[in-house]
Write an enzyme that holds these catalytic residues in place. Structure first.
Site, short mmCIF file in Angstrom:
data_model
loop_
_atom_site.label_atom_id
_atom_site.label_comp_id
_atom_site.label_asym_id
_atom_site.label_seq_id
_atom_site.Cartn_x
_atom_site.Cartn_y
_atom_site.Cartn_z
N ARG A 4 0.83 -1.19 0.00
CA ARG A 4 0.00 0.00 0.00
C ARG A 4 0.88 1.25 0.00
NH1 ARG A 4 1.20 2.01 4.05
NH2 ARG A 4 0.04 3.79 3.31
N GLY A 5 0.20 2.39 -0.31
CA GLY A 5 0.94 3.62 -0.52
C GLY A 5 1.23 3.72 -2.00
N ALA A 6 0.82 4.85 -2.59
CA ALA A 6 0.81 4.95 -4.05
C ALA A 6 2.19 4.72 -4.69
CB ALA A 6 0.25 6.31 -4.45
N ALA A 7 3.24 5.25 -4.08
CA ALA A 7 4.58 5.08 -4.66
C ALA A 7 5.01 3.61 -4.58
CB ALA A 7 5.59 5.98 -3.93
N ARG A 47 -6.21 -1.90 -7.56
CA ARG A 47 -6.58 -0.70 -6.79
C ARG A 47 -7.04 0.36 -7.80
NH1 ARG A 47 -4.00 0.23 -1.54
NH2 ARG A 47 -5.88 1.38 -1.16
N CYS A 112 -2.90 9.53 7.59
CA CYS A 112 -2.54 8.26 6.96
C CYS A 112 -1.01 8.07 6.94
CB CYS A 112 -3.14 8.15 5.56
SG CYS A 112 -3.23 6.43 4.97
N ASP A 181 -3.01 10.01 -3.44
CA ASP A 181 -3.12 8.82 -4.29
C ASP A 181 -3.27 9.24 -5.74
OD1 ASP A 181 -4.17 8.14 -1.46
OD2 ASP A 181 -3.50 6.25 -2.35
N ASN A 191 -6.98 11.69 -1.70
CA ASN A 191 -6.13 11.06 -0.68
C ASN A 191 -7.02 10.32 0.32
OD1 ASN A 191 -3.42 10.65 0.37
ND2 ASN A 191 -3.98 11.99 2.06
N LYS A 192 -6.41 9.70 1.29
CA LYS A 192 -7.11 8.86 2.25
C LYS A 192 -8.31 9.59 2.84
CE LYS A 192 -6.59 5.48 2.75
NZ LYS A 192 -5.42 4.74 3.14
N LYS A 217 1.78 10.65 -9.51
CA LYS A 217 0.43 10.73 -8.93
C LYS A 217 -0.50 11.61 -9.75
CE LYS A 217 2.43 8.85 -5.21
NZ LYS A 217 2.65 9.54 -3.96
P1 RI2 Z 1 2.84 7.44 -0.84
C1 RI2 Z 1 -2.03 5.86 0.78
O1 RI2 Z 1 -3.16 5.09 0.40
C2 RI2 Z 1 -2.40 7.12 1.52
O2 RI2 Z 1 -3.63 7.67 1.12
C3 RI2 Z 1 -1.22 8.00 1.18
O3 RI2 Z 1 -1.45 9.39 1.40
C4 RI2 Z 1 -1.04 7.67 -0.29
O4 RI2 Z 1 -1.29 6.25 -0.37
C5 RI2 Z 1 0.29 8.02 -0.89
O5 RI2 Z 1 1.31 7.25 -0.33
P2 RI2 Z 1 -3.24 3.50 0.71
O6 RI2 Z 1 -2.58 2.79 -0.44
O7 RI2 Z 1 2.86 7.14 -2.30
O8 RI2 Z 1 -2.58 3.26 2.04
O9 RI2 Z 1 3.22 8.87 -0.58
O10 RI2 Z 1 -4.72 3.18 0.77
O11 RI2 Z 1 3.64 6.47 -0.02
#
Ligand code: RI2
Length: 304
Positions: A4-7, A47, A112, A181, A191-192, A217
């Site tokens: 998880r986390g977009a990156a 996703r 988040c 996201d 975003n979250k 993003k």
């Molecule tokens: P990075 C996360 O979503 C959060 O919403 C966070 O702000 C966003 O991804 C970006 O994360 P999730 O995948 O790319 O946890 O900055 O549902 O790490």
């Protein structure tokens, strides 16, 4: 949600394509390309909100090139390596830009867990600044706990709060710092869930909101009027089955993300610089032109 986390999702998607390329046993170049497109389509459905996922797939598939299976495979492996390297560098560059907005002694409020947002704090700490953080736990999955742990590892003073306490602490905060996201062409930050409420509270108290988001993003489909799909997640994340049964007949909704309109956001921090949200469309046009193709779709037979 294991990844998880977009990156992180973008890097994992690209790496999955590399695994597919390495393991594919296709006999012909056409069969190999078709296998790669099928893998990308499957990854694409995992996703819906984080645009870094299709952007990663597009980066790799657009560079798939060669006359033989071996050449095609090599081109995928090379572009995945390039892509992951660019992601890492982008986050470092973004962090350095975001850190310039943070002063010694500042307090940030987070929502988040965002590696892009944390890169800004890490760079500020590396510059010798003392930063404190008020960390929202971020129901329903409490990803604020990850943020709290990583900030502590950087030596940042952390205060964890429940989400509904954010307004009470806003007076003690110099910046609201969130990730994204997806960023839409009008500068909206997706975003979250809870980000938009936080941003409204911040504006009310005059606290600037910065969204840290690598250019991966930026959501190219929004240039042509499409909206960003918001992922709806399982209700058991909100309420376990037993508690639900004890309450009686109710509906439970669990949207994972929300949309913060640009008027609530002061700056979008990218590796290409910081942008007022309304001007991000210029960067999007530069990076994507007026739109993008979907290279994971099978070409129409007999078409030009
Ligand atoms: P990075 C996360 O979503 C959060 O919403 C966070 O702000 C966003 O991804 C970006 O994360 P999730 O995948 O790319 O946890 O900055 O549902 O790490």
């Amino acid at each position: 949600m294991e990844i998880r986390g977009a990156a992180t999702i973008a890097a994992a998607a690209a790496t999955a394509l590399r695994s597919q390329a390495t393991e594919a046993t296709a006999a012909t170049p056409a069969a190999f390309e078709s296998t790669m497109r099928a893998a990308a389509r499957r990854l694409h459905t995992t996703r819906p909100t984080a645009v870094s996922l299709p952007n990663a797939l597009r980066y790799v598939l657009q560079r798939m090139d060669g006359e033989t299976v071996s050449a095609l495979r090599d081109s995928v492996i090379q572009s995945v390596a390039e892509f992951v390297d660019r992601l890492d560098r982008a986050q470092v560059d973004l962090g350095a830009i975001g850190a310039n907005r943070l002063r010694d002694g500042d307090t940030v409020m987070t929502h988040c867990h965002s590696t892009d947002a944390l890169a800004c704090v890490e760079a500020a700490v590396d510059q010798g600044k003392t930063i404190s953080a008020i960390v929202k736990e971020t129901r329903p999955r409490n990803q604020g706990h990850i943020t709290a742990r990583e900030l502590r590892e950087m030596g940042v003073d952390v205060t964890l709060i429940v989400d509904s306490a954010a307004r009470r602490y806003m007076g003690a905060v110099d910046h609201v710092l969130v990730g994204a996201d997806s960023i839409a062409a009008d500068g909206s930050v997706i975003n979250k869930i809870g980000t938009s409420e936080l941003a409204v509270n911040a504006l009310d108290r005059g606290t600037p909101v910065m969204a840290a988001a690598q250019t991966i993003k930026l959501h190219p489909d929004t240039l042509t009027g499409h909206t960003v799909e918001i992922e709806m997640r399982d209700e058991t994340e909100v309420l376990d089955a037993e508690t639900r049964a004890s309450i009686g007949e109710i509906a439970v909704e669990n949207p994972a993300f929300d949309v913060t309109p640009p008027r609530y956001v002061d700056a979008i921090i990218t590796e290409r610089g910081q942008f007022p949200p309304e001007s991000v469309v210029t960067l999007m046009r530069e990076l994507f032109g007026d739109g993008v193709d979907e290279p994971w779709e099978e070409p129409i037979q007999g078409g030009n």
